[in-house]
Design a protein around this motif. Structure first.
Motif, PDB file in Angstrom:
ATOM      1  N   ASP A  13      24.168   7.486  62.578  1.00  0.00           N
ATOM      2  CA  ASP A  13      24.588   8.246  61.398  1.00  0.00           C
ATOM      3  C   ASP A  13      23.409   8.510  60.471  1.00  0.00           C
ATOM      4  N   LEU A  14      22.574   7.495  60.255  1.00  0.00           N
ATOM      5  CA  LEU A  14      21.390   7.673  59.414  1.00  0.00           C
ATOM      6  C   LEU A  14      20.426   8.667  60.034  1.00  0.00           C
ATOM      7  N   ALA A  15      20.325   8.643  61.352  1.00  0.00           N
ATOM      8  CA  ALA A  15      19.424   9.566  62.042  1.00  0.00           C
ATOM      9  C   ALA A  15      19.886  11.006  61.922  1.00  0.00           C
ATOM     10  N   HIS A  16      21.197  11.218  61.722  1.00  0.00           N
ATOM     11  CA  HIS A  16      21.751  12.567  61.614  1.00  0.00           C
ATOM     12  C   HIS A  16      22.041  12.972  60.171  1.00  0.00           C
ATOM     13  N   MET A  17      21.572  12.210  59.221  1.00  0.00           N
ATOM     14  CA  MET A  17      21.745  12.582  57.816  1.00  0.00           C
ATOM     15  C   MET A  17      20.653  13.577  57.422  1.00  0.00           C
ATOM     16  N   ARG A  18      21.035  14.632  56.679  1.00  0.00           N
ATOM     17  CA  ARG A  18      20.057  15.643  56.261  1.00  0.00           C
ATOM     18  C   ARG A  18      20.538  16.349  54.999  1.00  0.00           C
ATOM     19  N   PHE A  19      19.589  17.014  54.345  1.00  0.00           N
ATOM     20  CA  PHE A  19      19.891  17.815  53.165  1.00  0.00           C
ATOM     21  C   PHE A  19      20.117  19.263  53.560  1.00  0.00           C
ATOM     22  N   VAL A  20      20.993  19.935  52.811  1.00  0.00           N
ATOM     23  CA  VAL A  20      21.323  21.336  53.071  1.00  0.00           C
ATOM     24  C   VAL A  20      21.478  22.065  51.739  1.00  0.00           C
ATOM     25  N   VAL A  21      20.889  23.238  51.631  1.00  0.00           N
ATOM     26  CA  VAL A  21      21.156  24.137  50.505  1.00  0.00           C
ATOM     27  C   VAL A  21      22.133  25.194  51.002  1.00  0.00           C
ATOM     28  N   SER A  22      23.350  25.181  50.455  1.00  0.00           N
ATOM     29  CA  SER A  22      24.436  26.010  50.979  1.00  0.00           C
ATOM     30  C   SER A  22      24.902  27.048  49.965  1.00  0.00           C
ATOM     31  N   PRO A  23      24.707  28.340  50.238  1.00  0.00           N
ATOM     32  CA  PRO A  23      25.244  29.375  49.347  1.00  0.00           C
ATOM     33  C   PRO A  23      26.758  29.283  49.167  1.00  0.00           C
ATOM     34  N   MET A  24      27.492  28.905  50.219  1.00  0.00           N
ATOM     35  CA  MET A  24      28.953  28.863  50.096  1.00  0.00           C
ATOM     36  C   MET A  24      29.408  27.742  49.173  1.00  0.00           C
ATOM     37  N   TRP A  25      28.696  26.633  49.157  1.00  0.00           N
ATOM     38  CA  TRP A  25      29.049  25.593  48.191  1.00  0.00           C
ATOM     39  C   TRP A  25      28.854  26.104  46.763  1.00  0.00           C
ATOM     40  N   GLU A  26      27.830  26.922  46.543  1.00  0.00           N
ATOM     41  CA  GLU A  26      27.617  27.493  45.217  1.00  0.00           C
ATOM     42  C   GLU A  26      28.688  28.537  44.893  1.00  0.00           C
ATOM     43  N   VAL A  27      29.147  29.269  45.905  1.00  0.00           N
ATOM     44  CA  VAL A  27      30.241  30.225  45.690  1.00  0.00           C
ATOM     45  C   VAL A  27      31.498  29.488  45.246  1.00  0.00           C
ATOM     46  N   VAL A  28      31.876  28.452  45.977  1.00  0.00           N
ATOM     47  CA  VAL A  28      33.125  27.735  45.688  1.00  0.00           C
ATOM     48  C   VAL A  28      33.063  27.057  44.324  1.00  0.00           C
ATOM     49  N   THR A  29      31.991  26.305  44.071  1.00  0.00           N
ATOM     50  CA  THR A  29      31.910  25.550  42.814  1.00  0.00           C
ATOM     51  C   THR A  29      31.725  26.471  41.609  1.00  0.00           C
ATOM     52  N   SER A  30      30.963  27.546  41.755  1.00  0.00           N
ATOM     53  CA  SER A  30      30.751  28.449  40.618  1.00  0.00           C
ATOM     54  C   SER A  30      31.985  29.291  40.337  1.00  0.00           C
ATOM     55  N   PHE A  31      32.702  29.707  41.391  1.00  0.00           N
ATOM     56  CA  PHE A  31      33.927  30.479  41.183  1.00  0.00           C
ATOM     57  C   PHE A  31      34.946  29.638  40.430  1.00  0.00           C
ATOM     58  N   ARG A  32      35.071  28.386  40.816  1.00  0.00           N
ATOM     59  CA  ARG A  32      35.999  27.485  40.119  1.00  0.00           C
ATOM     60  C   ARG A  32      35.576  27.319  38.666  1.00  0.00           C
ATOM     61  N   LEU A  33      34.289  27.171  38.424  1.00  0.00           N
ATOM     62  CA  LEU A  33      33.810  26.949  37.065  1.00  0.00           C
ATOM     63  C   LEU A  33      34.061  28.158  36.166  1.00  0.00           C
ATOM     64  N   GLN A  34      33.720  29.367  36.659  1.00  0.00           N
ATOM     65  CA  GLN A  34      33.885  30.548  35.808  1.00  0.00           C
ATOM     66  C   GLN A  34      35.353  30.919  35.630  1.00  0.00           C
ATOM     67  N   ASN A  35      36.219  30.412  36.497  1.00  0.00           N
ATOM     68  CA  ASN A  35      37.654  30.694  36.401  1.00  0.00           C
ATOM     69  C   ASN A  35      38.403  29.613  35.636  1.00  0.00           C
ATOM     70  N   SER A  36      37.654  28.621  35.166  1.00  0.00           N
ATOM     71  CA  SER A  36      38.274  27.498  34.454  1.00  0.00           C
ATOM     72  C   SER A  36      38.455  27.831  32.977  1.00  0.00           C
ATOM     73  N   ALA A  37      39.465  27.208  32.372  1.00  0.00           N
ATOM     74  CA  ALA A  37      39.718  27.442  30.947  1.00  0.00           C
ATOM     75  C   ALA A  37      38.637  26.814  30.079  1.00  0.00           C
ATOM     76  N   SER A  38      38.082  25.707  30.526  1.00  0.00           N
ATOM     77  CA  SER A  38      37.010  25.049  29.780  1.00  0.00           C
ATOM     78  C   SER A  38      35.710  25.156  30.565  1.00  0.00           C
ATOM     79  N   VAL A  39      34.644  25.506  29.882  1.00  0.00           N
ATOM     80  CA  VAL A  39      33.357  25.719  30.525  1.00  0.00           C
ATOM     81  C   VAL A  39      32.342  24.750  29.928  1.00  0.00           C
ATOM     82  N   HIS A  40      31.588  24.102  30.786  1.00  0.00           N
ATOM     83  CA  HIS A  40      30.548  23.200  30.312  1.00  0.00           C
ATOM     84  C   HIS A  40      29.492  23.999  29.556  1.00  0.00           C
ATOM     85  N   PRO A  41      29.010  23.470  28.426  1.00  0.00           N
ATOM     86  CA  PRO A  41      28.020  24.207  27.632  1.00  0.00           C
ATOM     87  C   PRO A  41      26.782  24.626  28.423  1.00  0.00           C
TER      88      PRO A  41
END
Length: 369
Positions: A13-41
């Motif tokens: 498992d440690l040998a197969h651990m790696r970092f990834v920069v994912s555009p889709m993760w940014e799509v999902v998390t940012s869409f949720r954030l901008q569609n939320s009633a409260s926005v972090h400053p």
């Protein structure tokens, strides 16, 4: 109810651990954030620009809005496991379109369990996943162009810097230190990663081999997990440096740059450092330079963000330069006979000759390296 999720790690498992920069993760998390009633400053400036565009495109009331609710579960098929360290949006969209029908329906059933209902658009997606996923992909592509593409260089710089920092932690202190520093809700002990989560448990029996660590500019306040056998589990966590993501930054060497471009054009160039409207940064990536324009080496060295020291083939680049100035003037390799090309002395590629004040100029477009 707070649940302690425990993910045991073997040597494999440690040998197969790696970092990834994912555009889709940014799509999902940012869409949720901008569609939320409260926005972090931290993200308010970005939300104020993006939210009107999203509403004008109707994305706040279409399939994407039903798939990504303001809180709770998001279908796993929207975050396919990236095959490489930094897939493009088109590659991840292709993976979404290729999602197995059974996986799509299983995720929609789980979403309905959390939300208690399924709207008409999701009912049609459930009935015809293969055909309706095309429409979902089109909405994602539209959202990307409106909300993330204009700022991607800046966002990507933060994510890359986080990966570099975490990789150095592993090299200097080991994996345990990396996990213990990742987030307050994440810890490492006895060969296991422990995550304080709500509602669902997490174990190696329900997860694949290894782990994908995904830094995110919009994830928060805690990490997010994604588990879908046989793919490796994913852990998206808030990246370091997000607090300064949208802040204007002082650009060093502007006086030297102004000696070549002029003060007005230099000011426009530095404006790339701040979030801009829909069509930026394209309109700002043009500068007038003399038609036979050669850079002075002294000016070139003094204006480091535009003329960095690292050179690859016919271009020069500087990974530590601020991302807004990645839209820098590209240097074309046009050596004269018997003369070796030098960085910052080569003539810029000409475009659209212009005559002004008896001098001939050329509009030079400077794409990011």
């Amino acid at each position: 109810m707070v649940v302690l999720a425990e993910l045991v790690f073997s040597a494999s498992d440690l040998a197969h651990m790696r970092f990834v920069v994912s555009p889709m993760w940014e799509v999902v998390t940012s869409f949720r954030l901008q569609n939320s009633a409260s926005v972090h400053p931290v993200h308010r400036r970005w939300v104020e620009q993006v939210r009107p565009r999203v509403k004008a495109a109707g994305l706040d009331r279409d399939r994407l809005a039903e798939l990504i609710p303001p809180s709770g579960y998001v279908p796993d098929f929207l975050n396919p496991a990236p095959s490489g360290p930094a897939p493009t949006p088109s590659v991840e969209l292709a993976a979404i379109l290729a999602a197995p029908v059974g996986r799509v329906r299983q995720d929609l059933d789980h979403l309905e369990h959390h939300r208690g209902r399924r709207g008409p658009r999701l009912r049609s997606l459930y009935a015809e996943p293969r055909a309706r996923l095309v429409r979902v992909a089109e909405e994602i592509e539209t959202y990307w162009e409106l909300a993330l593409a204009p700022y991607w260089a800046r966002i990507r710089a933060v994510l890359d810097a986080d990966v570099f920092y975490r990789a150095r932690q592993v090299a200097e202190h080991g994996v345990g230190h990396l996990f213990n520093d990742l987030h307050a809700s994440v810890s490492w002990s006895d060969n296991a990663l422990r995550v304080v989560r709500r509602q669902r448990t997490l174990s190696r029996e329900t997860a694949g081999t290894g782990l994908l660590l995904v830094p995110s500019a919009f994830a928060g306040p805690g990490p997010h997990t994604r588990v879908s056998l046989p793919e490796p589990p994913q852990l998206a966590y808030p990246a370091r440096g997000v607090g300064a993501l949208w802040e204007p930054r002082a650009i060093a060497g502007t006086n030297a740059i102004a000696a070549v471009l002029g003060r007005s054009r230099t000011l426009l160039l530095t404006e790339l450092e701040t979030p801009a409207s829909t069509t930026e940064p394209a309109p700002w990536s043009r500068a007038l330079v003399p038609a036979g324009g050669h850079w002075s080496p002294g000016i070139c060295r003094a204006s480091n963000p535009l003329c960095p020291s690292n050179r690859t083939s016919s271009t020069v680049s500087n990974p530590s330069a601020s991302e807004g100035l990645r839209s820098r003037l590209s240097v074309a390799k046009t050596p004269t006979s018997g003369t070796r090309s030098r960085p910052c002395r080569a003539a810029l590629r000409r475009r659209e000759p212009v005559t002004s004040g008896g001098n001939q100029y050329a509009v030079a477009v400077a794409p990011c390296a």
